[in-house]
Design an enzyme around this catalytic site. Structure first.
Site, mmCIF file in Angstrom:
data_model
loop_
_atom_site.group_PDB
_atom_site.id
_atom_site.type_symbol
_atom_site.label_atom_id
_atom_site.label_comp_id
_atom_site.label_asym_id
_atom_site.label_seq_id
_atom_site.Cartn_x
_atom_site.Cartn_y
_atom_site.Cartn_z
ATOM 1 N N TRP A 127 73.742 59.968 30.327
ATOM 2 C CA TRP A 127 74.975 60.385 29.530
ATOM 3 C C TRP A 127 75.742 59.078 29.231
ATOM 4 C CZ3 TRP A 127 79.985 62.735 31.312
ATOM 5 C CH2 TRP A 127 80.827 63.199 30.008
ATOM 6 N N ASP A 208 75.125 66.076 38.363
ATOM 7 C CA ASP A 208 75.669 66.702 37.368
ATOM 8 C C ASP A 208 74.980 67.900 36.642
ATOM 9 O OD1 ASP A 208 76.968 66.913 35.074
ATOM 10 O OD2 ASP A 208 76.886 64.817 34.291
ATOM 11 N N ALA A 210 76.103 70.273 34.116
ATOM 12 C CA ALA A 210 77.092 70.512 33.137
ATOM 13 C C ALA A 210 76.190 71.600 32.325
ATOM 14 C CB ALA A 210 77.207 69.180 32.125
ATOM 15 N N LYS A 243 80.129 74.443 28.523
ATOM 16 C CA LYS A 243 79.072 74.761 27.557
ATOM 17 C C LYS A 243 78.770 76.367 27.807
ATOM 18 C CE LYS A 243 78.803 70.305 27.301
ATOM 19 N NZ LYS A 243 79.003 69.344 26.374
HETATM 20 C C1 LMR Z 1 78.174 65.427 24.869
HETATM 21 O O1 LMR Z 1 77.380 64.874 25.634
HETATM 22 O O2 LMR Z 1 77.925 65.325 23.532
HETATM 23 C C2 LMR Z 1 79.274 66.345 25.270
HETATM 24 O O3 LMR Z 1 78.886 66.525 26.715
HETATM 25 C C3 LMR Z 1 80.603 65.904 25.083
HETATM 26 C C4 LMR Z 1 81.087 64.456 25.668
HETATM 27 O O4 LMR Z 1 81.797 64.799 26.232
HETATM 28 O O5 LMR Z 1 80.379 63.638 25.518
#
Ligand code: LMR
Length: 393
Positions: A127, A208, A210, A243
Site C-alpha cells: 500500500w 496490517d 484493514a 471498510k
Molecule cells: C486505499 O488504499 O485506497 C484506501 O485504503 C484509502 C487510502 O487511505 O489510501
C-alpha cells in the site's frame, strides 16, 4: 516561514477521487480509492451502524473526554473479533485509534522508540502510504519480493529468500488478508512457513489487517494473524473499521500488541497510549461507540455480519464476471487471476500509460500501478469495461 517549502505532490490514491468528481462524463467509472460501493455506486451507511448511531444518540448524556485509549468496550470487542475464543488475552493490548492509518502510525512510533535501528521490511509492492507512515515515525524501510506480475501470484520462494537477509530485531510488515494493492494472498500453509522464519530469525511481525471480512470471511480472514500469535512471542496488529463497518470518514481503527507477558503488556501498552497523546491526544469517539454497540449486541452483530457477507460475496461475483469478460474480449487467460484474488483490489498488470488512456479516453479511473477497486465495478458494465481495457493493450 513557508517560503522554505514547496507544494506537496498530490496523494496518488486520494487525488483520484477529486479528479473523478470533476469529470463531467456520465459514463465515468471510479475504480480508484478503496471505498466499498453497492451496485448503484453508493457507499451506504450499514443498517446496523445506523441503528447503533440512533441508540447512541438516545443514550449518550455527555461528550466529556474518554481516555487516551478510547472506548474500553470497543477495544475489548475488537480484540475478540481478531483473536476469537482462544486468544491469549493476558498478553494482548488494544488501543482505539483514528482509523487504520492512526493504528499504523502509533504502532510505528512505538516500534521506532523501542528499536530505533530496526528496518521495516515491506512487500513489493505494498500500500503506497505504508512508506511515508513508517518514514514519518523515523523507521528505515526496505522491501521483500512478493508479487509476480507475470503470473499474478505471490513469489513465495523469493519472499522467503528475500526475508533471510533481515537481521534479528527487524520488523516485517504483512498484510493480514486482502493484500493491497495486488489482491494476491498467502495460503495458510505459506503463513505457517513465514511464522517459522520469523521465529527462527527473531523478526517482529507487524500485521496490517484493514480488510477483515472482505476476503474469505470474518473468521477466516483472521486465521493468519491467529496462527502468527500462536507461534511468535510478540507482534503488532493495525486494524481498521473503515471498510468492514463502512465508517470511513469517522476514523476508527485499533492498534493491538501481543507481548511476552502481562508485565510487558503494561509497559508497551502505556507507551503506545503516550504516542496517541502526543499526536492527537485521543481518538474520535462516535463511530467507535457505534461499533461497540453493534459488537456487544447479538442481534445487531448478526445484522452487521449478514450485510458484510453480502458485500464480500458481491465482490467475489464481480471478480468472476470481470475475469470472464476479459477472457472473452482478450481471447486469453491473461486476466484469470482476477477471479482467484481476494479483497477489494487487484492489479490489472497494464502500464501507467495504458491506465492514463483508460482515464482520458473512457473516464475509467484507477491507480497508476493499475490497481483497481473491485467494489467500484458495476455488474451491468463489465463487458464495456473489459472492452475498454483490451482496446488500450
Ligand atoms: C486505499 O488504499 O485506497 C484506501 O485504503 C484509502 C487510502 O487511505 O489510501
Amino acid at each position: 516561514m513557508f517560503e522554505t517549502l514547496t507544494a506537496a505532490p498530490p496523494d496518488k490514491i486520494l487525488s483520484l477521487s477529486v479528479a473523478f468528481r470533476a469529470d463531467n462524463r456520465p459514463e465515468k467509472m471510479d475504480l480508484g480509492v478503496g471505498v466499498y460501493k453497492d451496485s448503484t455506486g453508493a457507499t451506504v451507511i450499514m443498517k446496523a451502524v445506523r441503528e447503533a448511531e440512533k441508540r447512541l444518540y438516545d443514550s449518550q448524556t455527555t461528550k466529556t473526554y474518554l481516555g487516551m485509549g478510547g472506548d474500553d468496550g470497543f477495544n475489548k470487542a475488537m480484540l475478540k473479533m481478531v483473536f476469537g475464543a482462544d486468544g491469549d488475552y493476558a498478553r494482548l493490548f488494544a488501543g482505539q485509534t483514528a482509523g487504520g492509518t492512526g493504528a499504523l502510525r502509533t504502532l510505528a512510533e512505538l516500534l521506532a522508540r523501542a528499536r530505533p535501528d530496526a528496518t521495516v521490511w515491506l512487500s513489493d509492492p505494498t500500500w503506497a502510504n505504508h512508506f511515508p507512515i513508517l518514514k514519518a515515525a523515523g523507521l528505515n524501510t526496505t522491501t521483500y519480493p512478493y508479487f509476480d506480475a507475470a503470473t499474478g501470484k505471490v513469489k513465495f520462494d523469493a519472499m522467503l529468500e528475500g526475508l533471510k537477509a533481515a537481521k534479528a530485531g527487524d520488523i516485517v510488515l504483512l498484510h493480514g488478508c486482502c493484500h493491497n494493492p495486488t489482491g494476491a494472498n498467502l495460503t495458510i500453509e505459506q503463513w505457517d512457513k513465514v511464522a517459522d522464519l520469523l521465529v527462527a530469525q527473531n523478526l517482529f511481525p507487524f500485521v496490517d489487517l484493514a480488510y477483515q471480512g472482505f476476503g474469505d470471511g470474518l473468521e477466516d480472514d483472521c486465521a493468519p494473524t491467529r496462527l502468527l500469535a500462536k507461534k511468535v512471542p510478540e507482534m503488532a496488529i493495525a486494524t481498521s473499521c473503515s471498510k468492514n463497518f463502512s465508517v470511513y470518514r469517522d476514523r476508527v481503527g485499533c492498534a493491538m500488541l501481543l507481548c511476552k507477558d502481562a508485565d510487558a503488556v503494561k509497559i508497551a501498552g502505556s507507551q503506545l497510549l503516550m504516542m496517541t497523546r502526543t499526536m492527537y491526544s485521543m481518538p474520535p469517539d462516535h463511530a467507535a461507540a457505534a461499533v461497540r454497540i453493534i459488537l456487544e449486541d447479538e442481534a445487531l452483530t448478526a445484522n452487521w455480519k449478514a450485510e458484510l457477507e453480502e458485500m464480500r460475496l458481491r465482490m467475489l461475483n464481480l471478480r468472476k464476471g470481470f475475469a470472464e469478460a476479459l477472457r472473452r474480449y482478450s481471447n486469453s487467460d491473461r486476466f484469470d487471476f482476477i477471479a482467484e484474488h481476494r479483497g477489494m483490489f487487484s492489479r490489472l498488470g497494464i502500464t501507467e500509460a495504458q491506465v492514463d488512456r483508460l482515464r482520458e479516453e473512457y473516464g475509467i479511473y484507477m491507480v497508476g500501478d493499475s490497481r483497481f477497486n473491485v467494489a467500484g465495478l458495476k455488474e451491468d458494465r463489465l463487458d464495456e469495461l473489459a472492452k475498454a481495457v483490451v482496446s488500450v493493450l
